[in-house]
Design an enzyme around this catalytic site. Structure first.
Site, PDB file in Angstrom:
ATOM      1  N   ARG A 229     -28.350 -27.818  14.949  1.00 34.42           N
ATOM      2  CA  ARG A 229     -27.086 -28.112  15.648  1.00 34.42           C
ATOM      3  C   ARG A 229     -27.061 -27.290  16.929  1.00 34.42           C
ATOM      4  NH1 ARG A 229     -22.366 -25.339  13.071  1.00 34.42           N
ATOM      5  NH2 ARG A 229     -22.306 -24.221  15.045  1.00 34.42           N
TER       6      ARG A 229
ATOM      7  N   HIS B 251     -19.906 -26.058  16.216  1.00 33.54           N
ATOM      8  CA  HIS B 251     -19.597 -26.962  15.100  1.00 33.54           C
ATOM      9  C   HIS B 251     -18.703 -28.110  15.566  1.00 33.54           C
ATOM     10  CE1 HIS B 251     -18.325 -28.478  11.221  1.00 33.54           C
ATOM     11  NE2 HIS B 251     -17.077 -28.239  11.547  1.00 33.54           N
TER      12      HIS B 251
ATOM     13  N   TYR C  42     -21.165 -16.229  15.545  1.00 36.48           N
ATOM     14  CA  TYR C  42     -21.965 -16.068  14.327  1.00 36.48           C
ATOM     15  C   TYR C  42     -23.457 -16.375  14.476  1.00 36.48           C
ATOM     16  CZ  TYR C  42     -20.611 -21.016  14.165  1.00 36.48           C
ATOM     17  OH  TYR C  42     -20.380 -22.322  14.473  1.00 36.48           O
TER      18      TYR C  42
HETATM   19  C1  LIG Z   1     -14.688 -30.680   1.308  1.00 37.06           C
HETATM   20  C2  LIG Z   1     -14.602 -30.054   2.645  1.00 37.06           C
HETATM   21  N1  LIG Z   1     -14.553 -28.716   2.737  1.00 37.06           N
HETATM   22  C3  LIG Z   1     -14.467 -28.130   3.941  1.00 37.06           C
HETATM   23  C4  LIG Z   1     -14.419 -28.859   5.075  1.00 37.06           C
HETATM   24  C5  LIG Z   1     -14.335 -28.191   6.430  1.00 37.06           C
HETATM   25  N2  LIG Z   1     -15.627 -28.401   7.098  1.00 37.06           N
HETATM   26  C6  LIG Z   1     -15.805 -29.410   7.952  1.00 37.06           C
HETATM   27  S1  LIG Z   1     -17.391 -29.578   8.398  1.00 37.06           S
HETATM   28  C7  LIG Z   1     -17.857 -28.245   7.496  1.00 37.06           C
HETATM   29  C8  LIG Z   1     -19.286 -27.857   7.465  1.00 37.06           C
HETATM   30  C9  LIG Z   1     -20.154 -29.004   7.109  1.00 37.06           C
HETATM   31  O1  LIG Z   1     -21.485 -28.611   7.130  1.00 37.06           O
HETATM   32  P1  LIG Z   1     -22.636 -29.663   6.943  1.00 37.06           P
HETATM   33  O2  LIG Z   1     -22.463 -30.413   5.669  1.00 37.06           O
HETATM   34  O3  LIG Z   1     -23.912 -28.932   7.106  1.00 37.06           O
HETATM   35  O4  LIG Z   1     -22.422 -30.695   8.132  1.00 37.06           O
HETATM   36  P2  LIG Z   1     -22.446 -30.396   9.695  1.00 37.06           P
HETATM   37  O5  LIG Z   1     -21.074 -29.980  10.078  1.00 37.06           O
HETATM   38  O6  LIG Z   1     -23.447 -29.349   9.954  1.00 37.06           O
HETATM   39  O7  LIG Z   1     -22.790 -31.701  10.305  1.00 37.06           O
HETATM   40  C10 LIG Z   1     -16.765 -27.695   6.840  1.00 37.06           C
HETATM   41  C11 LIG Z   1     -16.815 -26.502   5.997  1.00 37.06           C
HETATM   42  C12 LIG Z   1     -14.447 -30.258   4.936  1.00 37.06           C
HETATM   43  N3  LIG Z   1     -14.361 -31.074   6.000  1.00 37.06           N
HETATM   44  N4  LIG Z   1     -14.539 -30.821   3.725  1.00 37.06           N
END
Ligand SMILES: Cc1ncc(C[n+]2csc(CCOP(=O)(O)OP(=O)(O)O)c2C)c(N)n1
Ligand SMILES: [Mg+2]
Lengths: 351, 320
Positions: free
Chosen positions: A257, A261, A270
């Site tokens: 990434r 975020h 971080y």
């Molecule tokens: C069930 C849930 N918990 C927390 C969140 C908040 N949140 C949004 S994206 C994210 C991280 C997701 O990481 P990843 O699965 O690696 O996907 P990326 O964002 O890297 O595409 C979090 C914690 C959420 N959207 N859904």
């Protein structure tokens, strides 16, 4: 009974196009030049879309937006392998896949303005709405695959999700079910190595995400996610396997990434600049350009021309999106259920 | 006294209590290194170390379930669920275990923990980031539900929750995190759970609200002779405070951010009807969201109870 070796497993990693733009001929998928150029166009379009979305957000013309920068090969390469009849269950960070599948660009932008009318995917596309609750779309994909099998349809189902999603019970429950029923599904994990501020090593103690499939009785493969040919090849093979009754596959696209975020995040809190910089030279678009240049299919001028064309497409899409009238209060009630309850009817009339 | 916003007040309460009581441990997604996506836990990892501020994998059910085990073992865990919309996948742990551990072990085990989560709309965030489904959680016997309405109440209530012997769901109104600044005492003070607060005194009408809606209600009632009851604890809510006000005014407007049907307002209205119907001079009115899923940013202003709708309800009950 003595102790005996019960099982050993191997996890493979696939790479076709290296960071210098050189390919392993034995693994290079059969793709005519025009198709490769189309992949390049889609990756450039994805990057252009993404850059514009971020700047629109900064100008207050878009809501919170999750950039896809760095993940263009993982998204375009995988979606490129799909047939229009296949089904796709995305998370919220696959705009490159949406663009590849032909999702209308104004509508994609409209979604990120906070307008849920954009969640209505056009009827000719088998794509589920964006899924914000991480990992919760994966069981839906498995359910669709059960239905596909029941109907004996010649299609496969794809679930997209991130590395963070592999920590959710939904991921494991869905994978297990898919394995038990030998379903026609491909799980595509975009391992961009971060889940907001949580790095991969704090997400799992496994040596790879691909190996999680082994526990559920089917293949998992790690591919170089910044290598559009490897992603394409692995997805194509997995889809063929799925459609011929061979069951599920987990494809871990190892990528990075490059951006925050979301536009509401500050990754500088971080992770180090050095880490990000190290990935810059492994940029998936740069890599494809090197490949194309070596074949004399690409030059700086041709690249600029393509980027100019993509900018024009996005400009037009932004204009179209911004010309859309805002939703009215009555639209709160649209599609809440097939027939509104008497109380909902009353509320819709403004009571 | 310092002027703090709610993020700072909650951060202070957590830090103070962690310093005072080494059983208090935080866990959740992005709570450590990042200081939480709203910065509520900022600096606590640096101050208390990675054994007391745990950045967990992305797994709400595991966060909630692990917190239960920690609590039963004798710690005082504070699991954070990043947004209320993601409490749903931890619901089984909360409903079937946290709230029942004391009763299903007949007191052998208990579950003193505080589940913190930002809730409520109006921040133009993606889907499931603006939920206010507090009434679902208010129907869980064994679980207390608390919603501060500003920095001062946030600190005092959180300190009370952290010292409560049973599980508490602590709902932090996201829209107000940085909107309000108030005097917040630096030292220790506790606002007893189960007690409402008279946020404004008046004689003609009682307005009952909580959490995210209180700020809007206080603005909306300017110029009205309104008694405003700030519930603070949603379950068990302060029946005496409500009845005291209702007996005085005889008119009630309940302002609830959530969808109307089976919301907390319904429970409050039913209680008033049972206990004080003969004091009423007008029908009890509710100002709520419509019975639809929380929309995205473009429609959110049509969804949330507006000052105009609140004033229209006041005008209506005042006609009687
Ligand atoms: C069930 C849930 N918990 C927390 C969140 C908040 N949140 C949004 S994206 C994210 C991280 C997701 O990481 P990843 O699965 O690696 O996907 P990326 O964002 O890297 O595409 C979090 C914690 C959420 N959207 N859904
Ligand atoms: Mg990730």
């Amino acid at each position: 009974m003595p102790e005996e070796l019960l099982a050993t497993y191997e996890v493979r990693r696939l790479g076709v196009l290296d960071p210098n733009g050189e390919v392993d001929q034995a693994l290079m998928p059969e793709l005519p030049d025009a198709e490769i150029w189309r992949m390049y166009q889609l990756m450039v379009l994805s990057r252009t879309f993404d850059e514009r979305a971020v700047s629109l957000q900064r100008e207050g013309r878009l809501g919170t937006y999750p950039p896809i920068r760095g993940q263009e090969a993982a998204q375009v390469g995988s979606a490129f392998a799909l047939a229009p009849s296949d089904w796709v269950f995305p998370s919220f960070r696959e705009m490159g896949a949406h663009l590849t599948l032909g999702c209308p660009i104004p509508q994609l932008l409209q979604y990120w303005t906070g307008d849920e009318r954009a969640q209505k995917v056009p009827a000719h596309l088998n794509i589920f709405p964006f899924c914000v609750a991480v990992g919760s779309q994966i069981p839906h994909a498995v359910g669709a695959a059960l239905a596909v099998r029941y109907r004996r349809d010649p299609v496969a189902v794809v679930a997209y999700f991130g590395d963070g999603a592999t920590s959710k019970g939904d991921f494991h429950e869905a994978m297990n079910l898919a394995g038990v029923f030998t379903l026609p599904i491909v799980f595509i994990c975009q391992n961009n190595q971060w889940a907001i501020s949580v790095p991969l090593k704090n997400q799992t103690a496994s040596g790879s995400l691909a190996q999680k499939a082994l526990a559920y009785g089917f293949d998992g493969v790690q591919v170089d996610g910044n290598d559009v040919f490897a992603v394409y090849r692995a997805t194509k093979q997995a889809l063929e396997k799925a459609k011929s009754g061979g069951g599920p596959t987990l494809i871990e696209c190892l990528t990075y990434r490059m951006a925050d975020h979301t536009t509401a995040d500050d990754a500088g809190r971080y992770r180090s600049n050095e880490e990000v910089a190290a990935w810059r030279d492994r940029d998936p678009i740069l890599r494809l350009e090197r490949f194309l240049a070596a074949r004399e299919l690409w030059s700086v001028e041709k690249g600029d021309e393509e980027k100019g064309r993509a900018t024009g497409v996005i400009d037009a899409a932004v204009r179209e999106m911004e010309a859309m009238p805002p939703p009215g209060a009555a639209e709160l009630f649209d599609g809440v259920q097939a027939k509104l309850t008497p109380r909902q009817e009353e509320q819709k009339r403004g009571r | 006294m310092a002027q703090l916003n709610m993020v700072q007040a909650i951060n202070q309460a957590l830090g103070d209590e962690m310093a005072r009581d080494d059983r208090v441990v935080l866990l959740g997604e992005d709570v450590g290194r990042d200081g939480g996506v709203f910065r509520v836990t900022e600096g606590l990892l640096e101050r208390f170390g990675a054994e007391r501020v745990l950045d967990t994998p992305l797994a709400e059910s595991a966060i909630m379930g692990a917190a239960i085990g920690m609590a039963a073992y004798g710690l005082r865990p504070v699991p954070e669920i990043q947004f209320m919309g993601f409490t749903y996948s931890a619901f089984e742990q909360l409903f079937a275990h946290a709230a029942r551990l004391r009763s299903r072990s007949r007191g052998r085990y208990s579950c003193p923990m505080v589940v913190r989560t930002p809730y409520g709309g109006g921040i133009k965030a993606p889907e499931l980031h603006e939920e206010s489904t507090e009434s679902i959680y208010c129907q869980i016997p064994g679980l207390k539900v608390v919603a501060p309405s500003g920095p001062y109440t946030a600190k005092g209530l959180l300190l009370a929750a952290l010292r409560d012997p049973d599980p508490v769901l602590f709902l932090e109104p996201t829209r107000l995190y940085r909107l309000l600044r108030e005097e917040v005492p630096e030292g220790d003070y506790v606002l007893e759970l189960g007690r409402a607060r008279l946020a404004r005194a008046g004689g003609a009408v009682t307005v009952i609200a909580w959490g995210s809606m209180l700020e809007r209600v206080l603005k909306s009632v300017e110029g009205y002779d309104a008694d405003v009851v700030d519930l603070l604890t949603l379950n068990p809510f302060d029946i005496e405070a409500i009845l005291g006000s209702v007996r005085k005014t005889g008119r009630v407007v309940i302002v609830q951010e959530a969808a109307k049907t089976c919301g907390l307002g319904a429970e409050i209205a039913a209680t008033i009807a049972e206990e004080a119907i003969l004091h009423l001079r007008a029908p009890i009115l509710r100002v709520t969201a419509p019975d639809v899923p929380v929309p995205l940013g473009k429609l959110i202003d049509h969804y949330l109870p507006s000052p105009e709708r609140i004033r229209a309800a006041l005008d209506e009950v005042l006609q009687y």
